[in-house]
Write a protein that holds these residues in place. Structure first.
Motif, PDB file in Angstrom:
ATOM      1  N   THR A  60       3.596   7.852  13.849  1.00 50.90           N
ATOM      2  CA  THR A  60       4.829   7.740  13.065  1.00 50.90           C
ATOM      3  C   THR A  60       4.605   7.058  11.722  1.00 50.90           C
ATOM      4  OG1 THR A  60       5.398   5.667  14.220  1.00 50.90           O
ATOM      5  CG2 THR A  60       6.315   7.723  15.112  1.00 50.90           C
ATOM      6  N   SER A  61       3.346   6.836  11.370  1.00 51.66           N
ATOM      7  CA  SER A  61       3.058   6.198  10.081  1.00 51.66           C
ATOM      8  C   SER A  61       3.595   6.988   8.888  1.00 51.66           C
ATOM      9  CB  SER A  61       1.551   5.974   9.937  1.00 51.66           C
ATOM     10  OG  SER A  61       1.250   5.232   8.775  1.00 51.66           O
ATOM     11  N   PRO A  62       3.520   8.329   8.874  1.00 53.94           N
ATOM     12  CA  PRO A  62       4.131   9.068   7.763  1.00 53.94           C
ATOM     13  C   PRO A  62       5.619   8.793   7.611  1.00 53.94           C
ATOM     14  CG  PRO A  62       2.648  10.495   8.998  1.00 53.94           C
ATOM     15  CD  PRO A  62       2.791   9.227   9.787  1.00 53.94           C
ATOM     16  N   LEU A  63       6.316   8.706   8.732  1.00 56.00           N
ATOM     17  CA  LEU A  63       7.752   8.429   8.690  1.00 56.00           C
ATOM     18  C   LEU A  63       8.016   6.995   8.246  1.00 56.00           C
ATOM     19  CD1 LEU A  63       8.662  10.226  12.029  1.00 56.00           C
ATOM     20  CD2 LEU A  63       9.061  11.064   9.709  1.00 56.00           C
ATOM     21  N   ASP A  64       7.107   6.085   8.571  1.00 54.95           N
ATOM     22  CA  ASP A  64       7.254   4.704   8.133  1.00 54.95           C
ATOM     23  C   ASP A  64       7.118   4.598   6.616  1.00 54.95           C
ATOM     24  OD1 ASP A  64       7.446   1.799   8.873  1.00 54.95           O
ATOM     25  OD2 ASP A  64       5.500   1.748   7.878  1.00 54.95           O
ATOM     26  N   ARG A  65       6.208   5.381   6.051  1.00 52.37           N
ATOM     27  CA  ARG A  65       6.083   5.351   4.594  1.00 52.37           C
ATOM     28  C   ARG A  65       7.334   5.912   3.932  1.00 52.37           C
ATOM     29  NH1 ARG A  65       2.479   8.091  -0.155  1.00 52.37           N
ATOM     30  NH2 ARG A  65       2.851   6.360  -1.588  1.00 52.37           N
ATOM     31  N   ILE A  66       7.892   6.971   4.477  1.00 52.57           N
ATOM     32  CA  ILE A  66       9.137   7.531   3.936  1.00 52.57           C
ATOM     33  C   ILE A  66      10.237   6.481   3.965  1.00 52.57           C
ATOM     34  CG2 ILE A  66      10.956   9.205   4.405  1.00 52.57           C
ATOM     35  CD1 ILE A  66       8.747  11.129   5.343  1.00 52.57           C
ATOM     36  N   LYS A  67      10.343   5.769   5.085  1.00 55.91           N
ATOM     37  CA  LYS A  67      11.359   4.715   5.192  1.00 55.91           C
ATOM     38  C   LYS A  67      11.158   3.636   4.138  1.00 55.91           C
ATOM     39  CE  LYS A  67      10.986   0.987   6.942  1.00 55.91           C
ATOM     40  NZ  LYS A  67      10.860  -0.359   7.513  1.00 55.91           N
ATOM     41  N   THR A  68       9.921   3.210   3.930  1.00 60.30           N
ATOM     42  CA  THR A  68       9.629   2.167   2.943  1.00 60.30           C
ATOM     43  C   THR A  68      10.022   2.612   1.534  1.00 60.30           C
ATOM     44  OG1 THR A  68       7.816   1.240   4.246  1.00 60.30           O
ATOM     45  CG2 THR A  68       7.785   0.809   1.890  1.00 60.30           C
ATOM     46  N   LEU A  69       9.666   3.835   1.169  1.00 59.67           N
ATOM     47  CA  LEU A  69       9.965   4.322  -0.177  1.00 59.67           C
ATOM     48  C   LEU A  69      11.467   4.495  -0.390  1.00 59.67           C
ATOM     49  CD1 LEU A  69       7.070   6.915  -0.588  1.00 59.67           C
ATOM     50  CD2 LEU A  69       7.248   4.641  -1.615  1.00 59.67           C
ATOM     51  N   LEU A  70      12.180   4.922   0.632  1.00 58.68           N
ATOM     52  CA  LEU A  70      13.625   5.076   0.498  1.00 58.68           C
ATOM     53  C   LEU A  70      14.324   3.730   0.382  1.00 58.68           C
ATOM     54  CD1 LEU A  70      14.357   7.996   3.000  1.00 58.68           C
ATOM     55  CD2 LEU A  70      14.399   8.078   0.507  1.00 58.68           C
ATOM     56  N   ALA A  94      16.208   6.099  -5.445  1.00 58.85           N
ATOM     57  CA  ALA A  94      16.570   7.033  -6.521  1.00 58.85           C
ATOM     58  C   ALA A  94      15.385   7.913  -6.915  1.00 58.85           C
ATOM     59  CB  ALA A  94      17.085   6.261  -7.725  1.00 58.85           C
ATOM     60  N   THR A  95      14.218   7.328  -7.005  1.00 62.51           N
ATOM     61  CA  THR A  95      13.030   8.081  -7.411  1.00 62.51           C
ATOM     62  C   THR A  95      12.657   9.148  -6.396  1.00 62.51           C
ATOM     63  OG1 THR A  95      12.177   6.165  -8.607  1.00 62.51           O
ATOM     64  CG2 THR A  95      10.586   7.883  -8.032  1.00 62.51           C
ATOM     65  N   TYR A  96      12.916   8.891  -5.135  1.00 61.47           N
ATOM     66  CA  TYR A  96      12.497   9.806  -4.078  1.00 61.47           C
ATOM     67  C   TYR A  96      13.650  10.626  -3.507  1.00 61.47           C
ATOM     68  CZ  TYR A  96       7.946   7.641  -4.296  1.00 61.47           C
ATOM     69  OH  TYR A  96       6.717   7.207  -4.735  1.00 61.47           O
ATOM     70  N   GLY A  97      14.728  10.720  -4.224  1.00 64.49           N
ATOM     71  CA  GLY A  97      15.789  11.665  -3.882  1.00 64.49           C
ATOM     72  C   GLY A  97      16.820  11.191  -2.892  1.00 64.49           C
ATOM     73  N   GLY A  98      16.610  10.034  -2.270  1.00 68.42           N
ATOM     74  CA  GLY A  98      17.625   9.463  -1.393  1.00 68.42           C
ATOM     75  C   GLY A  98      17.721  10.075  -0.007  1.00 68.42           C
ATOM     76  N   SER A  99      16.859  11.026   0.333  1.00 67.58           N
ATOM     77  CA  SER A  99      16.900  11.614   1.675  1.00 67.58           C
ATOM     78  C   SER A  99      15.490  11.744   2.221  1.00 67.58           C
ATOM     79  CB  SER A  99      17.570  12.996   1.640  1.00 67.58           C
ATOM     80  OG  SER A  99      16.736  13.951   1.008  1.00 67.58           O
ATOM     81  N   VAL A 100      15.400  11.899   3.535  1.00 68.78           N
ATOM     82  CA  VAL A 100      14.095  11.996   4.188  1.00 68.78           C
ATOM     83  C   VAL A 100      13.339  13.232   3.700  1.00 68.78           C
ATOM     84  CG1 VAL A 100      12.931  12.288   6.406  1.00 68.78           C
ATOM     85  CG2 VAL A 100      14.885  10.738   6.228  1.00 68.78           C
ATOM     86  N   ILE A 101      14.015  14.377   3.643  1.00 70.15           N
ATOM     87  CA  ILE A 101      13.360  15.621   3.243  1.00 70.15           C
ATOM     88  C   ILE A 101      12.894  15.553   1.789  1.00 70.15           C
ATOM     89  CG2 ILE A 101      13.666  18.096   2.889  1.00 70.15           C
ATOM     90  CD1 ILE A 101      13.442  17.280   5.801  1.00 70.15           C
ATOM     91  N   SER A 102      13.764  15.059   0.896  1.00 67.41           N
ATOM     92  CA  SER A 102      13.376  14.986  -0.517  1.00 67.41           C
ATOM     93  C   SER A 102      12.215  14.013  -0.730  1.00 67.41           C
ATOM     94  CB  SER A 102      14.573  14.569  -1.375  1.00 67.41           C
ATOM     95  OG  SER A 102      15.017  13.271  -1.026  1.00 67.41           O
ATOM     96  N   CYS A 103      12.219  12.915   0.005  1.00 63.04           N
ATOM     97  CA  CYS A 103      11.139  11.938  -0.106  1.00 63.04           C
ATOM     98  C   CYS A 103       9.832  12.540   0.408  1.00 63.04           C
ATOM     99  CB  CYS A 103      11.489  10.678   0.673  1.00 63.04           C
ATOM    100  SG  CYS A 103      10.259   9.364   0.552  1.00 63.04           S
ATOM    101  N   ALA A 104       9.893  13.212   1.548  1.00 60.64           N
ATOM    102  CA  ALA A 104       8.686  13.835   2.100  1.00 60.64           C
ATOM    103  C   ALA A 104       8.152  14.909   1.154  1.00 60.64           C
ATOM    104  CB  ALA A 104       9.000  14.439   3.466  1.00 60.64           C
ATOM    105  N   THR A 105       9.061  15.666   0.562  1.00 66.20           N
ATOM    106  CA  THR A 105       8.646  16.716  -0.372  1.00 66.20           C
ATOM    107  C   THR A 105       7.942  16.126  -1.592  1.00 66.20           C
ATOM    108  OG1 THR A 105      10.505  18.111   0.324  1.00 66.20           O
ATOM    109  CG2 THR A 105       9.450  18.647  -1.770  1.00 66.20           C
ATOM    110  N   LYS A 106       8.495  15.032  -2.125  1.00 69.04           N
ATOM    111  CA  LYS A 106       7.910  14.412  -3.313  1.00 69.04           C
ATOM    112  C   LYS A 106       6.538  13.809  -3.006  1.00 69.04           C
ATOM    113  CE  LYS A 106       9.213  11.631  -7.300  1.00 69.04           C
ATOM    114  NZ  LYS A 106       9.212  12.807  -8.203  1.00 69.04           N
ATOM    115  N   MET A 139       0.830  -1.203   0.000  1.00 65.56           N
ATOM    116  CA  MET A 139       0.000   0.000   0.000  1.00 65.56           C
ATOM    117  C   MET A 139       0.865   1.254   0.000  1.00 65.56           C
ATOM    118  SD  MET A 139      -3.088  -1.054   2.631  1.00 65.56           S
ATOM    119  CE  MET A 139      -3.861   0.566   2.486  1.00 65.56           C
ATOM    120  N   GLN A 140       1.928   1.249   0.788  1.00 66.71           N
ATOM    121  CA  GLN A 140       2.798   2.416   0.847  1.00 66.71           C
ATOM    122  C   GLN A 140       3.498   2.676  -0.482  1.00 66.71           C
ATOM    123  OE1 GLN A 140       5.238   1.375   4.257  1.00 66.71           O
ATOM    124  NE2 GLN A 140       3.999   2.639   5.628  1.00 66.71           N
ATOM    125  N   MET A 141       3.731   1.617  -1.260  1.00 70.42           N
ATOM    126  CA  MET A 141       4.350   1.774  -2.572  1.00 70.42           C
ATOM    127  C   MET A 141       3.334   2.060  -3.676  1.00 70.42           C
ATOM    128  SD  MET A 141       7.312  -1.129  -2.582  1.00 70.42           S
ATOM    129  CE  MET A 141       7.918  -0.507  -4.158  1.00 70.42           C
TER     130      MET A 141
END
Length: 389
Positions: free
Chosen positions: A308-318, A323-335, A133-135
């Motif tokens: 912390t579910s939002p942070l869990d989704r960021i972790k899953t995507l990273l 590469a698609t989500y920028g490789g960092s927490v901030i870039s992933c959250a922004t995308k 679901m997160q993906m």
């Protein structure tokens, strides 16, 4: 352009609020740990140990996902030796303290390993559905590959529990000596976070392999290992590491905070019921039962998982598509925010919450049964060794 800046500003504000809430959690822990203004004593055994056994052996022999925060009642048989052990640790190095800690708690660690394995295995399909679901995959409820990566999860989680438990005791001992005037709950929380960070070095590679297999990127462990190594080397196994840390640190603070609050509320209610049913005015020493502690653990784990579910989704995507989500927490959250808005951070929250409470129940039942069985098995052997000396 102006609208995008406003959106990014809102995102940064939300992250800042989360960090502020985590900091305030320490204050709540302190407030929850204060003695109640009544005749009922709500501490366990000795004041200096009212927090430590609850969080150390129960928490770090079990660990977060399937562990129970309040199993101190099943660990009381070890407390009598704590004072003697504490007097001998001053001359020991960190490695020796770690080894001694693990050996002294080996029965509880073994029981926790069995319980952790059972809870992870039985609840693994829910974890896989959450990852899908997160993906944003189609048909996340499909049964095919529902247990992909379960072996990797077990290989990561069980040693992780030993590492965090042993290192937690080292950090706690060092901080208690270095800061004797600081409230114990703050040092316990800091030690908990440091213990998690220590164990994360082992856990992250297994999490990367597990989540890529859950997502269907790889079908076998050997394929995953070869592909990750050939493409990115050792660094490939630590994709999303900072995303995991960004999730786990707030989760730990939130869990410790809410457990202490839930425990305090439960003790107050229990004290009120006992005072109504008892005509005696004598002071009563009151403790939570294992079942009541398990309920408090389920409440704290569920609440912490939700926030912390939002942070869990960021972790899953990273971990699965860095590469698609920028490789960092901030870039992933922004995308995520740019593509899906605030609702994107809630993706997967239902299975994440649904995972926790059943895991606590499964863990608790298995832990207690295994721990008692090991106690019966090891006591005759210990008695025989003592009599032969």
């Amino acid at each position: 352009m102006r609208q995008r800046r406003k959106q990014l500003g809102l995102l940064r504000f939300a992250i800042a609020c989360l960090l502020c809430w985590a900091a305030q959690g320490f204050c709540l822990c302190h407030a929850a740990g204060k003695p109640m203004p009544s005749r009922v004593a709500l501490t366990t055994k000795r004041v200096s140990k009212s927090v430590v056994p609850t969080v150390s052996r129960a928490r770090f022999a079990a660990q977060s996902g399937g562990g129970v925060e309040g199993e101190n009642t099943s660990l009381d048989d070890d407390d009598d030796n704590d004072d003697e052990a504490a007097s001998t640790t001053t001359s020991k190095g960190p490695l020796q303290v770690f080894v001694d800690t693990v050996l002294e708690a080996r029965r509880h660690l073994a029981a926790a390993a069995a319980a952790r394995s059972t809870s992870v295995f039985l609840m693994y399909p829910v974890d896989t559905i959450k990852t899908r679901m997160q993906m944003g995959q189609a048909n996340p409820l499909r049964l095919g590959g529902i247990f992909n990566g379960v072996a990797e999860s077990l290989v990561g989680q069980i040693p992780y529990g030993v590492l965090t438990f042993g290192s937690y005791e080292i950090y706690k001992d060092a901080l208690m000596k270095r800061f004797p005037n600081v409230k114990p709950i703050f040092l316990v929380a800091a030690s908990a976070v440091l213990g998690d960070l220590t164990g994360s070095g082992w856990l992250c590679p297994s999490e990367v392999v597990k989540q890529k297999m859950q997502a269907g990127i790889f079908q076998t462990t050997s394929e995953a290992l070869r592909s990750i190594w050939s493409q990115k080397g050792l660094a490939g196994f630590y994709e999303g590491y900072f995303g995991a840390v960004a999730r786990d640190v707030p989760f730990r603070v939130a869990q410790l905070t809410t457990f202490e609050v839930a425990k305090s509320v439960a003790l107050r209610l229990k004290a009120a019921r006992q005072q109504k049913s008892s005509s005696s005015s004598d002071s009563v020493r009151l403790e939570l039962s294992p079942i009541e502690s398990a309920i408090c653990g389920a409440v704290s784990g569920t609440f912490s998982a939700a926030i912390t579910s939002p942070l869990d989704r960021i972790k899953t995507l990273l971990m699965t598509d860095s590469a698609t989500y920028g490789g960092s927490v901030i870039s992933c959250a922004t995308k995520i925010f740019e593509n899906e808005g605030l609702a994107g951070f809630a993706t997967g929250i239902v299975p994440r919450i649904a995972y926790i409470a059943p895991s606590v129940v499964i863990f608790f039942v298995t832990y207690e049964a295994t721990q008692q069985q090991l106690k019966r098995m090891w006591q005759p052997a210990a008695a025989a060794t003592t009599s032969s000396k």
